[in-house]
Design a protein around this motif. Structure first.
Motif, PDB file in Angstrom:
ATOM      1  N   ASN A 196       2.172   3.132  -6.398  1.00 27.99           N
ATOM      2  CA  ASN A 196       0.727   3.974  -6.223  1.00 27.99           C
ATOM      3  C   ASN A 196       0.731   4.236  -7.857  1.00 27.99           C
ATOM      4  O   ASN A 196      -0.975   4.786  -8.004  1.00 27.99           O
ATOM      5  CB  ASN A 196       1.057   4.613  -5.024  1.00 27.99           C
ATOM      6  CG  ASN A 196      -0.021   3.435  -3.816  1.00 27.99           C
ATOM      7  OD1 ASN A 196      -0.586   4.539  -3.630  1.00 27.99           O
ATOM      8  ND2 ASN A 196       1.444   3.544  -3.150  1.00 27.99           N
ATOM      9  N   SER A 211       1.181  -1.219  -0.014  1.00 21.97           N
ATOM     10  CA  SER A 211      -0.115   0.358   0.069  1.00 21.97           C
ATOM     11  C   SER A 211       0.846   1.186   0.141  1.00 21.97           C
ATOM     12  O   SER A 211       0.250   2.652   0.095  1.00 21.97           O
ATOM     13  CB  SER A 211      -0.536   0.087   1.304  1.00 21.97           C
ATOM     14  OG  SER A 211       0.200  -0.077   2.489  1.00 21.97           O
ATOM     15  N   THR A 212       2.377   0.979  -0.024  1.00 26.80           N
ATOM     16  CA  THR A 212       3.127   2.357  -0.003  1.00 26.80           C
ATOM     17  C   THR A 212       4.074   2.620  -0.960  1.00 26.80           C
ATOM     18  O   THR A 212       4.787   3.101  -0.442  1.00 26.80           O
ATOM     19  CB  THR A 212       3.704   1.990   1.563  1.00 26.80           C
ATOM     20  OG1 THR A 212       4.427   1.186   2.446  1.00 26.80           O
ATOM     21  CG2 THR A 212       2.617   2.579   2.601  1.00 26.80           C
ATOM     22  N   ASP A 213       4.191   1.855  -1.419  1.00 28.30           N
ATOM     23  CA  ASP A 213       4.964   1.613  -2.597  1.00 28.30           C
ATOM     24  C   ASP A 213       4.937   3.011  -3.594  1.00 28.30           C
ATOM     25  O   ASP A 213       4.112   2.798  -4.370  1.00 28.30           O
ATOM     26  CB  ASP A 213       5.730   0.349  -3.082  1.00 28.30           C
ATOM     27  CG  ASP A 213       6.892   0.540  -4.515  1.00 28.30           C
ATOM     28  OD1 ASP A 213       6.247  -0.385  -5.633  1.00 28.30           O
ATOM     29  OD2 ASP A 213       8.040   1.144  -3.962  1.00 28.30           O
TER      30      ASP A 213
END
Lengths: 348, 501, 338
Positions: A71, A65-67
Motif C-alpha cells: 500500500n 490489496s491489503t499488504d
C-alpha cells in the motif's frame, strides 16, 4: 438443445472478442541485447522535470490489496504520477496474490494500448521472464518495483534485501549484550526477500557473535503478525529469559514485543530489530519498544520506478536498475521517518 | 412335474455376534417355478436372499446351484452365475436419466476401448421401453419420476437382462398399482415359461396366491414349511408366520359419528390434475380415498395439509372456512398427515425418537424459548406406552427402528398434537403383519376418540376392513362414494379404473 | 431371540462412539505432557485457550450452521471487515461496548444476506457464502484503502486483560460463546428446529417447521459469534490489519468437524466443538514447543485431523452395525458397499 445454445453463445463470444481487439501496435522495440541480469546505474539520472509533459497510459500493479508495504508503494506511486507527470493516464490494480494474473494483465495492457506497466512482481521464474519479454516485444514498457528483474527487458527499482539485512545485523552485532538469548523470526520459507535477509543475519550477526544463542526460531507464513503472535506465545511458555527478538521484518518483531508485554515481561530491556521501517515500526521505536529497523523507502522506490518507466516510454533508455539504499532507523532519527509517514497519510 | 432343484439349501446358518439371523435353514427351489417366501420382518428372508445374491456369506451350511455347491463372494460373482435381485429398498441415482439407468453396466461399447457408444445405447434403452409398453420420456432423470415408476423401471432393468437364470424379487410391488402388478405377473409368467426360476418375497396375501407355485414360510430365522401353494390357506399361512392365530386382522370397532369435521368443496390443487373435489369426513369416521397411481390421492392430501398450494376451492373445518397456505397453518387448524414416504417426509432419521415426537409439538412442550424437558419426557413416555413402540430407549436414533415402529413414531407425533383430522397416506406399507394389526388398532382407537380419519391406501382389503365410507378417484376427479355395505374389492376397483357401477 | 448387546466389545464401541473425541483430547494432552515439561501448566493451557479463542468462536458459528445443514465460507472476511469498522468505532467513541456492537452488527448483516441468498434466491450455501467472502474482502480494502490502522489506543486490552488475574479475557469470551451455543442447541426450541432442518429439511417442513426462518435465525447467531471473534482478533493483533483472518473459516470448520459436526446435517454438539478447537490448538502448541517448522506442522496437523475424524466415523459405523445385528438385518455402513 443446451449444447446448441452453448455452441452459439461460444461462437458469438469469440466473434465479439475478435471484433474488439486492437490491430497492430505502435513502434515495437526489438531487443538485441540478451542481458541476464540488470546492471547497476552508471549514467547520470535524468530529472523528473524533463518528463513533465510526456503523455502516456500506464497501469500500476500491486501484489495484493491489503499488504501494508504494498500500500505504501502504490500510494507513493500515485502521488508521484499525479505531482510530477500530470499528463499520464494511469490505472491502479493488483494481482490478488496470484502471479498467474500477471500474464492476463499484461495481455490486457497490450490489447488496450497501454504504454507501460509499473509492477510489484514478486519472485522471478522462467515463465514470468518470458511473459515480460513477450509483452515488451509487443511494445509495452515494464518497470518493476520491489523486485529484481532478470529477464533482460524490464527496469527495476528495488531495495537490496541482503544489504539492508546486513546493515541491521551489523548494528545488532554491535549492541546485543554478551551471551544474549534471542528468538528468531524468519519470515516465509521460499520467499527470495526473506531468504536473503535470513542469510545476511546468519552471516553478519550470528556468525559474528557466536556467544549469542538462538533459543527458538521458525518460519512465519505470509509475514503475518497473527502467526508470529502464536509462535511467541508458545516460546514465552517455554523460555523465561528472552533477551532479544531478531526478525526479518518489523511486523513480526512487534508481534513478539506485544506478546512479551502482555505476559507481563519487561520489554524495555529487550533488544529487538526488524526491517522495512513501516509506520508501526517507527511508532514503536519512538515509544521505546522496537530497538531499531531499516527503512525500505517505498517512496523512493516508487519514485525511481516511475521515473525509469517514463524514460523507457520516452525512448531514452532500454532498461536499467535502481537500487534503493536502506537507512538505519534508531531512536535518534525516527522522528524524520514518522514525519514521512505522516506526509503520506499513513499515520494520521 | 418332478423338476430338478435349481437352488437347494442345506443347513444354512448366519450368525452375527450375539444374534442368530438364520438357523439351519434347509429347503429346495424347483427350476422354473415361482417360489414365494413368506415371513414377518426379522424372519430372515432378506438375509437368505443376500446370501444367495452374494452380498453376504453364510457362517455354516451349504448352497447348491444346479446340483453344484456354490458360495458367492460378491454380487458380481453371483451375477456371473445368473442370479439377479431386485431389492426392497430402491437404490437409484437421482440425477441419472432413465435411458442411462436402464443400460447401466450394459452399455454398448465402441471399438475403441473405454468409450461408450451412446447413440446405440440410447436406442437400446428406447427399444426396451417400447417392448415393455412403457411410455416414459427416456430423458427424464430418476429424480423427476415417482417411486412407483422407479420400481417399474428397476424391474424392467432386471428382467431385461437375458443372462438371468434365477431372479430374486424382494417386495417388488410395494409401490405399484393393481394394474401394474397384473402386468408384472404376466411378465413373471413369461419368464417362468422361459425356464427362469423366481424367488419372490411379499407380504401381500392375495398377490401370493395369484402367482405362487410353491410357498416357503419362515419364522425367527428358521424354516417352518415348504409346500405347493395349493396346500395353503391364508389362515394357515398367517398362523405359521406369526405363530399365533389372528382372527380379526382388522380390529374395526363401531363408533358413533359426530358432525362433519372436515369438508372440502370444489377443491383443486395447483400443478396437478386434481380438480373439483367435494367430500367430507365426520368425527369418528374412517373414510377411505381409493384410486390408482396418478389418480391424485396423495396430491389431494398434500393440498389439505398445506404442503402444496391450492388452486381453488374451500376447506371447511367444523363448518367454518379455513385458509391453509402452509403446513403450520394446517397443523394449527388440527389437520395432520402421516405422509407416504415416511423416511423422506415422516421423520428426522438421525435424531432420537423423543425429538421426533416432540418436533411438531414444541410450542406445547416449551416454556418460552426453552424446551420443557420434563413435560417432553412425560408425554413421550405416554406415547411409548400407548402405541407400544419397541425401542431400546427414547433416545434411540429414529432411523434404526423397524418400519412398523417408525410408523408408530410418526403417528405418535401427530397424536400428541391432538388433531381433529388425521390423514394417513399408505400407513402400512412395508410393515409386517403384527405391526399392521397394531396400526389398525390405533386407528380404531383414534376414531373412538372422535378424530376424523382419511385413509389413503393401495390395499383394497384395508378399505373394506377399516373404512366406514370410501371415495374413489380417477384422473384427479372424484367419481364415486361407497358406503361400508357397498364396498367390495370389485366395485372399488371398477371405480378406480374409471368405470361406474 | 432378541438379545441385548452387553458384552465388553459392545460397551467399548459404545463408549468410543460417544466419547471418542474426548479420548483423542486425552491422548494429545498425555503426549504433550510427555513431550514438553511446560505443556501441562495452567499458564500454557490458558495461553492456548487465548490462541484458539478466535477460531474457536468461529467454530461455534460454523457448528450451528453445519448442524442446520449450512456452511459459511465468508467468516474470515467478515472478521476483517467488521474488525476494522469496530476499531474505528472504538477510536471515535471510546466505548468497548459500542466496539462490540458495531462488529456484531456488521457480521449479522453479512450473515443475514447469506441466509437471504440461500433461502430466497435458492443459491447453494457454498456458492453464496463464497461470494460473500469476495465481497467482504473487497469491502475491507475499499473501507480502509488497504492501510492498517496502527494507533488503536487501548483496544488491545480486550485481549491482554486477565479475569481474576488468571483467565485471559478471550478465553472468557470463548467459554461464554460455548455455553451460549450449548444452551441454544440443547435447551431451546430453536435448537431443536436447527437439528431437524439439518437432519431432514423435508421432514421438518412436513412437521410444520419454517425451514427458511430457522436458517435465518441460525445465520443471525453465526453473525453474533463472528462479531465477537472479530473484536478479539483485532485486539490480539493490537493493530487494525485488513488482511487478517484469511482462511479462518477452514480452521473453524475443521474444529467443528473434529468435534462431531457432520455435513450431512443434524449432528454435532457445542462440547464437541470446544474439544475440537482445543485438539487443533494443542497440536500446534506442542509442535511449536518442540520447535518444528510451521510447514511440517501443517502436514502433521492435516494428518492428525484425518485420524481424528476417521476414528469418530468408525465409532459411528460400529454403532450402525451393532444395531443392525439386533434387528437381524444386515445394513451397509456409511461408506458404501465394501
Amino acid at each position: 438443445m443446451k449444447r446448441i445454445l452453448a455452441l452459439v453463445l461460444t461462437a458469438l463470444f469469440c466473434a465479439s472478442l475478435c471484433a474488439c481487439s486492437d490491430t497492430g501496435q505502435a513502434d515495437s522495440q526489438t531487443d538485441d541485447s540478451a542481458q541476464s541480469s540488470a546492471d547497476a546505474p552508471e549514467a547520470p539520472v535524468q530529472k523528473a522535470e524533463d518528463y513533465h509533459d510526456v503523455k502516456a497510459k500506464i497501469m500500476v500493479i500491486g501484489k495484493n490489496s491489503t499488504d501494508p508495504f504494498t500500500n505504501w508503494l502504490l500510494t507513493a506511486a500515485e502521488k508521484v504520477i499525479k505531482e510530477s507527470y500530470p499528463n499520464v493516464e494511469y490505472v491502479v490494480t493488483n494481482l490478488n496474490d496470484d502471479p498467474s494474473n500477471i500474464v492476463t494483465l499484461l495481455d490486457q495492457c497490450v490489447l488496450d494500448g497501454y504504454d507501460g506497466v509499473l509492477i510489484q512482481k514478486g519472485s522471478n521464474s522462467i515463465n514470468s521472464d518470458e511473459w515480460y519479454q513477450n509483452a515488451t516485444a509487443e511494445g509495452l514498457k515494464i518497470s518493476a518495483i520491489n523486485a529484481i528483474a532478470k529477464d533482460g527487458v524490464a527496469s527495476c527499482s528495488y531495495a537490496d534485501d541482503y544489504g539492508m539485512a546486513q546493515m541491521m545485523a551489523a548494528h545488532m552485532a554491535d549492541i546485543l549484550p554478551e551471551n544474549a538469548q534471542v528468538v528468531f523470526f524468519k519470515g516465509p520459507d521460499g520467499n527470495q526477500a526473506a531468504m536473503d535477509r535470513v542469510d545476511a543475519y546468519q552471516e553478519h550477526l550470528f556468525k559474528a557473535r557466536p556467544d549469542v544463542t538462538v533459543i527458538a526460531e521458525n518460519f512465519v507464513e505470509g509475514w503475518k503478525k497473527e502467526n508470529a503472535i502464536t509462535l511467541m506465545e508458545d516460546w514465552c511458555q517455554k523460555y523465561d529469559k528472552i533477551d532479544g527478538i531478531i526478525s526479518v521484518n518489523d511486523t513480526m518483531a512487534l508481534a513478539g514485543l506485544d506478546v512479551m508485554k502482555n505476559a507481563g515481561r519487561d520489554i524495555s530491556s529487550v533488544y529487538s530489530c526488524g526491517i522495512d521501517g513501516l509506520a508501526d515500526g517507527c511508532l514503536s521505536i519512538e515509544a521505546g519498544g522496537l530497538t531499531a529497523s531499516i527503512l525500505q523507502n517505498a517512496d523512493v522506490m516508487s519514485e525511481e520506478g516511475v521515473r525509469l518507466l517514463m524514460q523507457m516510454i520516452n525512448g531514452d533508455i532500454d532498461h536499467e536498475a535502481y537500487i534503493v539504499d536502506g537507512v538505519l532507523i534508531t531512536p535518534d532519527n525516527v522522528s524524520e521517518m514518522i514525519q514521512m509517514h505522516r506526509d503520506n497519510g499513513i499515520i494520521k | 412335474m418332478q423338476a430338478e432343484y435349481k437352488l437347494r439349501f442345506e443347513g444354512i446358518s448366519k450368525v452375527f455376534p450375539g444374534v442368530v439371523a438364520l438357523d439351519e435353514v434347509s429347503f429346495g427351489v424347483h427350476k422354473g417355478t415361482v417360489h414365494v417366501l413368506m415371513g414377518e420382518n426379522g424372519a430372515g428372508k432378506s438375509t437368505l436372499m443376500k446370501i444367495i445374491n452374494g452380498t453376504q456369506q453364510q457362517t455354516a451350511g451349504r448352497m447348491y446351484l444346479d446340483g453344484k455347491e456354490v458360495s458367492f463372494r460378491s454380487v458380481y460373482e453371483a451375477g456371473q452365475h445368473g442370479i439377479g435381485m431386485i431389492c426392497q429398498e430402491l437404490s437409484y441415482i437421482p440425477d441419472m436419466t432413465i435411458e442411462k439407468y436402464l443400460m447401466l453396466c450394459r452399455e454398448h461399447r465402441r471399438r475403441v476401448p473405454g468409450f461408450i457408444d451412446w447413440p446405440k445405447t440410447r436406442a437400446a434403452a428406447r427399444a426396451l421401453l417400447e417392448r415393455e409398453g412403457l411410455s416414459y420420456d427416456p430423458r427424464l432423470t430418476m429424480r423427476e419420476i415417482s417411486i412407483s415408476d422407479i420400481q417399474i423401471l428397476e424391474i424392467t432393468k432386471c428382467i431385461s437382462n437375458d443372462n438371468i437364470d434365477v431372479l430374486i424379487m424382494d417386495e417388488p410391488t410395494s409401490a405399484l398399482s393393481n394394474k401394474e402388478v397384473a402386468r408384472l405377473f404376466d411378465r413373471i409368467r413369461i419368464l417362468k415359461e422361459k425356464g427362469i426360476t423366481i424367488l419372490y418375497i411379499s407380504h401381500k396375501m392375495d398377490e401370493i396366491f395369484q402367482i405362487a407355485d410353491e410357498i416357503t414360510v419362515m419364522r425367527d430365522g428358521r424354516h417352518i414349511h415348504t409346500a405347493p401353494a395349493s396346500e395353503y390357506t391364508p389362515e394357515s399361512m398367517v398362523t405359521m408366520m406369526v405363530g399365533r392365530r389372528i382372527d380379526d386382522v382388522y380390529p374395526k370397532e363401531p363408533v358413533a359419528f359426530g358432525e362433519k369435521v372436515l369438508e372440502v368443496r370444489d377443491f383443486s390443487t395447483r400443478y396437478t390434475n386434481v380438480s373439483g373435489l367435494n367430500f367430507y369426513v365426520r368425527a369418528g369416521e374412517i373414510v377411505g380415498l381409493a384410486g390408482l397411481m396418478g389418480a391424485g390421492r396423495t396430491e389431494t392430501a398434500r393440498g389439505l395439509f398445506g404442503m402444496d398450494a391450492l388452486e381453488s376451492g374451500q376447506i371447511l373445518l367444523d363448518g367454518k372456512p379455513v385458509n391453509i397456505r402452509s403446513v403450520p397453518d394446517a397443523v394449527r387448524c388440527g389437520i395432520v398427515m402421516a405422509t407416504e414416504d415416511r423416511r423422506r417426509y415422516g421423520m428426522i432419521g438421525c435424531r432420537s425418537i423423543s425429538e421426533n415426537i416432540a418436533l411438531p409439538n414444541l410450542r406445547k412442550l416449551s416454556r418460552g424459548p426453552f424446551v420443557d424437558r420434563r413435560k417432553e419426557r412425560r408425554h413421550v413416555a405416554e406415547m411409548f406406552r400407548r402405541l407400544r413402540i419397541k425401542a431400546p430407549s427414547e433416545q434411540t436414533e429414529a432411523k434404526t427402528l423397524s418400519g412398523g415402529n417408525q410408523q408408530k413414531v410418526v403417528l405418535a407425533k401427530w397424536l400428541l398434537a391432538k388433531p381433529r383430522v388425521l390423514i394417513l397416506d399408505e400407513p402400512t406399507r412395508g410393515i409386517d403383519v403384527g405391526a399392521k394389526y397394531e396400526i389398525y388398532r390405533l386407528m380404531s382407537q383414534m376414531a373412538k376418540e372422535g378424530i376424523a380419519i382419511l385413509l389413503i391406501s393401495s390395499e383394497l382389503p384395508e378399505f373394506i376392513g377399516m373404512c366406514d365410507r370410501c371415495y374413489t378417484m380417477y384422473n384427479g376427479r372424484m367419481n364415486g362414494e361407497l358406503s361400508r355395505a357397498e364396498m367390495t374389492q370389485e366395485r372399488i376397483m371398477m371405480h378406480c379404473a374409471g368405470g361406474k357401477s | 431371540m432378541e438379545k441385548r448387546f452387553t458384552d465388553i466389545r459392545g460397551l467399548f464401541s459404545q463408549a468410543m462412539r460417544r466419547y471418542g473425541i474426548y479420548l483423542i483430547l486425552l491422548l494429545i494432552v498425555f503426549a504433550g505432557s510427555v513431550l514438553s515439561p511446560v505443556f501441562l501448566t495452567s499458564k500454557n493451557i490458558m495461553s492456548v485457550g487465548r490462541q484458539v479463542s478466535v477460531t474457536g468462536i468461529l467454530a461455534f458459528a460454523e457448528t450451528i450452521l453445519i448442524i442446520g445443514g449450512n456452511v459459511d465460507l465468508s467468516l474470515g472476511s467478515q472478521v476483517a471487515l467488521s474488525g476494522m469498522i469496530s476499531i474505528n468505532t472504538y477510536l471515535g467513541t471510546g466505548s468497548a461496548v459500542l466496539a462490540f456492537a458495531s462488529a456484531i452488527a456488521v457480521c449479522v448483516c453479512c450473515s443475514l444476506f447469506n441466509a437471504f441468498a440461500i433461502t430466497k434466491l435458492q443459491m447453494p450455501g457454498f456458492v453464496a457464502t463464497m461470494s460473500m467472502d469476495f465481497i467482504a474482502r473487497g469491502a475491507v480494502y475499499v473501507y480502509c484503502k488497504g492501510t492498517p490502522i496502527y494507533q488503536v489506543g487501548d483496544y488491545g486490552k480486550i485481549s491482554s486483560t486477565y479475569l481474576f488475574g488468571v483467565v485471559p479475557l478471550p478465553v472468557v469470551f470463548l467459554l461464554g460463546v460455548a455455553v451460549l451455543a450449548a444452551v441454544i442447541l440443547r435447551q431451546t426450541c430453536l435448537g431443536r428446529n436447527i437439528y431437524a432442518v439439518g437432519g431432514n429439511a423435508e421432514a421438518a417442513f412436513a412437521s410444520g417447521i419454517s425451514v427458511s426462518r430457522t436458517k435465518f435465525k441460525a445465520f443471525a447467531i453465526s453473525g453474533l459469534f463472528t462479531g465477537i471473534a472479530a473484536v478479539i482478533q483485532m485486539a490480539r493483533l493490537n493493530t487494525g490489519m485488513p488482511d487478517t483472518a484469511n482462511g479462518y473459516h477452514g480452521d473453524a470448520i475443521a474444529a467443528a468437524v473434529i468435534g462431531g459436526a457432520s455435513f450431512t446435517g443434524g449432528a454435532g454438539t457445542a462440547a464437541g466443538t470446544l474439544v475440537g478447537a482445543f485438539v487443533v490448538g494443542f497440536i500446534s502448541n506442542i509442535l511449536n514447543l518442540k520447535g518444528i517448522s510451521i510447514y511440517v506442522q501443517q502436514i502433521i496437523k492435516g494428518i492428525l485431523i484425518i485420524i481424528a475424524v476417521s476414528v469418530d466415523i468408525a465409532g459411528k459405523n460400529r454403532k450402525i452395525r451393532q444395531v443392525a445385528r439386533e434387528k437381524k438385518e444386515p445394513v451397509e455402513p456409511r461408506e458404501g458397499p465394501a
